[in-house]
Design an enzyme around this catalytic site. Structure first.
Site, PDB file in Angstrom:
ATOM      1  N   GLY A  22       0.935  -1.246   0.017  1.00 28.55           N
ATOM      2  CA  GLY A  22       0.166   0.072   0.133  1.00 28.55           C
ATOM      3  C   GLY A  22       0.794   1.321   0.065  1.00 28.55           C
ATOM      4  NE  ARG A  23       4.800   3.898  -2.948  1.00 32.83           N
ATOM      5  CZ  ARG A  23       6.007   4.440  -2.676  1.00 32.83           C
ATOM      6  NH1 ARG A  23       6.277   5.516  -2.472  1.00 32.83           N
ATOM      7  NH2 ARG A  23       6.979   3.463  -2.365  1.00 32.83           N
ATOM      8  N   GLY A  24       0.140   5.778   0.106  1.00 35.98           N
ATOM      9  CA  GLY A  24      -0.735   6.712   0.023  1.00 35.98           C
ATOM     10  C   GLY A  24       0.118   8.024   0.360  1.00 35.98           C
ATOM     11  N   GLY A  25      -0.543   9.436   0.583  1.00 40.17           N
ATOM     12  CA  GLY A  25       0.008  10.500   0.716  1.00 40.17           C
ATOM     13  C   GLY A  25       0.624  10.644   2.027  1.00 40.17           C
ATOM     14  CB  VAL A  29       1.595  -0.414   4.058  1.00 42.29           C
ATOM     15  CG1 VAL A  29       1.469  -1.397   4.993  1.00 42.29           C
ATOM     16  CG2 VAL A  29       0.988   0.940   4.536  1.00 42.29           C
ATOM     17  CE  LYS A  44       0.655   5.265   8.190  1.00 35.19           C
ATOM     18  NZ  LYS A  44      -0.366   5.675   9.045  1.00 35.19           N
ATOM     19  CG  ASP A 137     -10.528   9.624   7.227  1.00 36.80           C
ATOM     20  OD1 ASP A 137     -11.541   9.782   6.264  1.00 36.80           O
ATOM     21  OD2 ASP A 137      -9.481   9.242   6.578  1.00 36.80           O
TER      22      ASP A 137
END
Length: 484
Positions: A22-25, A29, A44, A137
């Site tokens: 996983g990859r986000g702003g 991960v 993470k 959230d």
């Protein structure tokens, strides 16, 4: 990528890194395995671009502290936190079952399953709220499934921890989160509370049952926020007639504009959803969903299907229900003490719903939400006057007594149920419960709980608890006297 892997391997030599998952702003991960224990985990990692920012590092640490303070089977647990040089890392439980959004998008989510997952999340939020933590959230992407298919609440954003008196505005005046699920008060910069998470859960359940968001996106996040604040959502049965009336009413109540018009707390939401689902789908409605859910009497008021509650007096209680450790050994009060003057004993009742004829299972419509691309994977940043979304700790200076963490929620629920069922004023019941939890030892509280279980229909209380009732009665009468 090679750099990231090398850095992580240096910081976490005890883990064998696998692929990125996983990859986000705000983070990347990786899957990994502990070299000695053989336990597979998720790691993470805060990218260097953010770890160089002191504020970002502070938020990352805050998230770690908050998540580490929570212990619930429907919250992704934190195993470790490592900070070394420019590297900040979480080590968490690996959740290989994908997200709730994945299941929904694939059409693999019946109305019963949607309600069952919602009960799990409400149990997690109730646990967090009682410890002063707001999520802010909640959305399908932040609900993950473990190897056994158990849903757990996660938050892959950066947390912000606020103490008493702290403001709710970020330094840049930005809102970070997901406009599709934001409560009106969150979108308009008003104070947030547990009711804010209740609204988000209601918006998510609306979508899971109907295939549409309460307010669809037109590509303008501010416009979507405006609608949450100022417009009423379309009644869910108008777009999804298959949703049972009772379940629909629960969803729409959670979406009320004013926080005070929503459910009192996540536990009340869960109890009413459970009751209406039982009436609509049948007594064993949850057993056919293949989604294991753990909850307590405080959240549901009863047990249904796969929802289980541990018996705190059972020697295997810790294994049956890993949320709450069994209390230390205690001795009952030598002699029962009669109820305080003015207390009229009555029959302790439960609000167990009466099942009606089950409705044949129906599948929700195909998802049509138009928010893909706008808030996919991670939240968006919108210029507005409101706080950063994440795990928020309020009243953080009021740390709960360590021994009270050993009081099963079922015991405190039994106290409040017996109190209210015997006609005692609700505010007095709540005050006496809170004082008892704050001021008594586990042994004293559980001695009273044993007396309640043995007393049948009468509200018999031990002397220390009666003292708390007397204190609360005096406290509650003072404003009236002053007003007179």
């Amino acid at each position: 990528m090679a750099n990231e892997r090398e850095l992580l391997s240096e910081v976490l030599p005890g883990y064998e890194l696998a692929e990125e998952i996983g990859r986000g702003g705000w983070g990347v991960v990786f899957e990994a395995e502990h070299r000695t224990l053989g336990r597979r985990v998720a790691i993470k990692y805060l990218p260097a671009a953010f770890s160089a920012d002191p504020d970002a590092r502070d938020r990352f640490r805050s998230e770690a502290r908050v998540v580490a303070s929570l212990d619930h089977p429907h919250i992704v647990p934190l195993y470790d936190f490592v900070e070394q040089g420019d590297i900040c890392v979480f080590v968490m439980e690996l959740m290989p079952g994908g997200t709730l959004w994945d299941r929904f998008e694939e059409g693999d989510l019946s109305p019963e399953a949607a309600c069952n997952v919602t009960l799990a999340l409400l149990g997690a939020l109730y646990h967090a709220h009682r410890r002063g933590v707001l999520h802010r959230d909640v959305k399908p992407e932040n609900v993950l499934f473990n190897q056994e298919g158990m849903p757990k609440l996660a938050d892959f954003g950066i947390a912000k921890v606020l103490g008493d008196g702290a403001g709710t505005r970020t330094a840049t005046g930005m809102i970070m989160g997901t406009p599709a699920y934001m409560a009106p008060e969150q979108g308009s910069g008003e104070p947030v509370s547990p009711a804010t998470d209740v609204y988000a859960i209601g918006a998510m359940l609306y979508e899971l049952l109907s295939g549409r968001l309460p307010f669809e996106s037109t590509g303008n996040a501010l416009a979507q926020l405006y609608r949450h604040v100022h417009e009423a959502p379309t009644p869910i049965r108008e777009i999804a007639p298959h949703v049972p009336d009772g379940v629909a009413a629960v969803v729409m109540k959670a979406l009320q504009k004013a926080p005070s018009d929503r459910f009192e707390d996540a536990a009340t939401f869960a109890a009413e959803l459970n009751a209406e689902a039982t009436g609509a789908f049948g007594e064993d409605w949850s057993s056919g969903t293949d989604i294991p859910v753990l909850a307590t009497r405080a959240v549901l008021g009863r047990t249904v299907g796969k929802i289980t509650e541990s018996d705190p007096t059972s020697p295997d209680a810790a294994d049956e229900h890993p949320i709450y450790a069994p209390p230390a050994a205690y001795e009952p009060s030598p002699a029962p003490v009669a109820s305080p003057a003015g207390f009229q004993p009555g029959h302790v009742t439960t609000n167990a719903p009466q099942p009606s004829q089950p409705t044949p299972p129906q599948t929700a419509p195909e998802p049509t939400r138009s928010r893909r691309g706008l808030v996919a994977g991670v939240g968006v940043a919108v210029i507005a006057a409101v706080a950063a979304v994440g795990w928020l700790v309020f009243d953080s200076d009021d740390e709960p007594r360590a021994e009270n963490a050993q009081v099963p929620v079922a015991a405190s629920a039994r106290f409040e149920e017996a109190c209210r069922s015997n006609g005692v004023d609700a505010d007095l019941c709540t005050c006496a419960l809170e004082r008892s939890l704050d001021e008594l030892t586990v042994e004293e509280f559980m001695a009273n709980d044993q007396l309640l279980q043995e007393s049948g229909d009468e509200l018999l209380l031990t002397a220390p608890v009666i003292e708390r009732f007397d204190t609360c009665r005096t406290q509650l009468e003072q404003p009236s006297a002053a007003g007179a």
